[in-house]
Design a protein around this motif. Structure first.
Motif, PDB file in Angstrom:
ATOM      1  N   ASN A 104       0.892  -1.146   0.017  1.00 52.49           N
ATOM      2  CA  ASN A 104       0.046   0.177  -0.058  1.00 52.49           C
ATOM      3  C   ASN A 104       1.080   1.271   0.283  1.00 52.49           C
ATOM      4  O   ASN A 104       0.374   2.178  -1.338  1.00 52.49           O
ATOM      5  N   TYR A 105       1.552   1.040   0.096  1.00 54.23           N
ATOM      6  CA  TYR A 105       2.540   2.488   0.398  1.00 54.23           C
ATOM      7  C   TYR A 105       4.019   2.121  -0.071  1.00 54.23           C
ATOM      8  O   TYR A 105       4.219   3.259  -0.861  1.00 54.23           O
ATOM      9  N   GLY A 116      -2.105   6.674  -1.269  1.00 56.77           N
ATOM     10  CA  GLY A 116      -1.138   6.686  -0.523  1.00 56.77           C
ATOM     11  C   GLY A 116      -0.777   8.131  -0.044  1.00 56.77           C
ATOM     12  O   GLY A 116       0.365   8.183   0.360  1.00 56.77           O
ATOM     13  N   GLU A 117      -1.498   8.744  -0.673  1.00 56.50           N
ATOM     14  CA  GLU A 117      -0.653  10.166  -0.077  1.00 56.50           C
ATOM     15  C   GLU A 117      -1.687  10.286   1.665  1.00 56.50           C
ATOM     16  O   GLU A 117      -1.229  11.971   1.603  1.00 56.50           O
ATOM     17  N   GLY A 128      -6.704   8.561   0.736  1.00 58.23           N
ATOM     18  CA  GLY A 128      -6.438   7.619   0.944  1.00 58.23           C
ATOM     19  C   GLY A 128      -5.363   6.608   0.015  1.00 58.23           C
ATOM     20  O   GLY A 128      -5.054   5.853   0.727  1.00 58.23           O
ATOM     21  N   GLY A 138      -1.530   6.756   5.088  1.00 55.82           N
ATOM     22  CA  GLY A 138      -2.933   7.028   4.385  1.00 55.82           C
ATOM     23  C   GLY A 138      -3.989   6.109   4.043  1.00 55.82           C
ATOM     24  O   GLY A 138      -4.651   6.684   4.538  1.00 55.82           O
TER      25      GLY A 138
END
Length: 397
Positions: A207-208, A284-285, A281, A243
């Motif tokens: 996810n990141y 990932g920001e 979210g 996130g």
């Protein structure tokens, strides 16, 4: 006899730590052990795990085995790269520090959720057999297009045995506060704690777009970065999660051993597939809006998530009702024959029968190759010695 004339469909495609992998069919590979004593010992550990798998209904999130013997394991061909390679291809790195300075893109949010659930269900399946994978890391997770499956079970062992194959950030050394998990300074015992910790770090990677602390320089010497990560994790110091809030909550619970079992975690990730998440979210920001320095308060964020979930379910309910009404009217128009045909199409017995036929067909291919002496040939020497040249992830389709 020339190996390519005897077995023209067989190609050497990979050399792992304990085995060589050959493509034997567009949808099948075979793993054969390397000649070293340690390698053969580890290979036979994996064989024992597949013997256990064979006594149970197959898990769709684990690479399927069609046939195994002391000299080889015939497996489903996952024709694309590992999760590690898939993630890394989107990295921009500082060549001196090897820090990830940019992630070109993340996978779609819906796919990331599917991957999380696939991994959790695979590990929960092992847990149901009183087993732990023991080496959960992105290199041991394979892809075929967007399908993800868990592989490599040579480190799998019964829950409660020593946790040996461990590497940060997918494993964590115990500190003095980790009573009843094992001796301080060791990795402890295989348990839901060790498996969900690894899954938490894998969920973070998915996810990141980079590994835990992979986006920052922790030490002046790049070679000291790894040991520093080990220390931070031992002290339960984790990077900030900013996130998607629903996904972040799963990661945090995994890192802090909040799930009693991996099955409980899998139930959570399954619910996550159907929950709406904050669009800010999803890339990932982080979760941002105008005002208040761009940050949402936890109360406001919780209300927004709750409201969207309620509205989503309401809309889904209305839509489902309309579809059901239309289907009912359609069936009345077409008569009982249409209803019968639909029931047959959706019959789970038919699905199981098709899967069984497909499995038996592939098993037949493997049995034929074994009878013709393929495994004996592949175990007779190194790939180059017996006439193979390396053909990286060759696709026959």
């Amino acid at each position: 006899m020339d190996v390519q004339r005897q077995f023209p469909t067989v190609h050497w495609i990979w050399g792992g730590g304990i085995s060589f992998v050959y493509e034997v069919h567009p949808l099948i590979v075979v793993k054969v052990p390397k000649s070293g004593e340690f390698e053969r010992e580890q290979f036979h550990k994996e064989l024992e795990i597949y013997r256990i798998f064979a006594q149970n209904r197959p898990c769709p999130s684990i690479v399927q085995c069609f046939l195994f013997s002391d000299n080889g394991i015939f497996l489903e061909y996952m024709r694309d790269m590992s999760l590690s390679s898939r993630i890394q291809k989107n990295h921009v790195r500082d060549q001196e520090t090897m820090v990830v300075t940019k992630v070109e893109k993340l996978e779609p949010l819906s796919l990331r959720k599917e991957w999380m659930n696939d991994l959790a269900e695979a590990v929960a399946f092992l847990e149901s057999l009183n087993l732990a994978h023991g080496d959960l890391r992105p290199e041991n997770i394979l892809l075929d297009r967007n399908r993800l499956k868990l592989s490599d079970f040579d480190c799998a062992a019964e829950i409660g045995t020593n946790y040996e194959a461990c590497m940060a950030p997918y494993g964590r050394i115990l500190n003095s506060n980790d009573v009843d998990q094992g001796e301080c300074g060791t990795f402890g015992f295989l348990s839901p704690r060790t498996e969900q910790f690894a899954l938490g770090s894998l969920f973070y990677l998915i996810n990141y777009g980079f590994e835990v602390y992979g986006d920052r320089c922790l030490t002046e010497d790049p070679y000291e970065h790894g040991p520093k990560v080990v220390d931070l994790l031992q002290n339960m110091e984790f990077p900030k999660l900013d996130g998607d809030p629903l996904i972040d909550s799963v990661i945090k619970k995994c890192w802090h051993h909040k799930y009693v079992t991996v099955s409980e975690l899998a139930a959570h990730t399954k619910r996550l597939l159907h929950e709406r998440t904050d669009p800010a979210g999803s890339n990932g920001e982080g979760n941002r809006e105008e005002g208040n320095n761009g940050l949402k308060s936890p109360v406001k964020l919780s209300f927004i998530v709750w409201w969207r979930m309620v509205m989503g379910r309401l809309i889904h309910g209305v839509w489902h009702g309309l579809v059901k009404l239309w289907t009912s009217l359609s069936h009345r128009t077409k008569g009982k024959v249409a209803i019968t045909e639909r029931a047959q199409d959706d019959n789970p017995d038919d699905v199981d029968r098709n899967l069984e036929e497909e499995f038996l067909s592939k098993r037949g291919v493997c049995l034929d190759l074994e009878r013709r002496g393929l495994l004996r040939l592949l175990c007779s020497g190194e790939p180059e010695q017996i006439g193979f040249t390396f053909d990286w992830y060759r696709h026959s389709l």
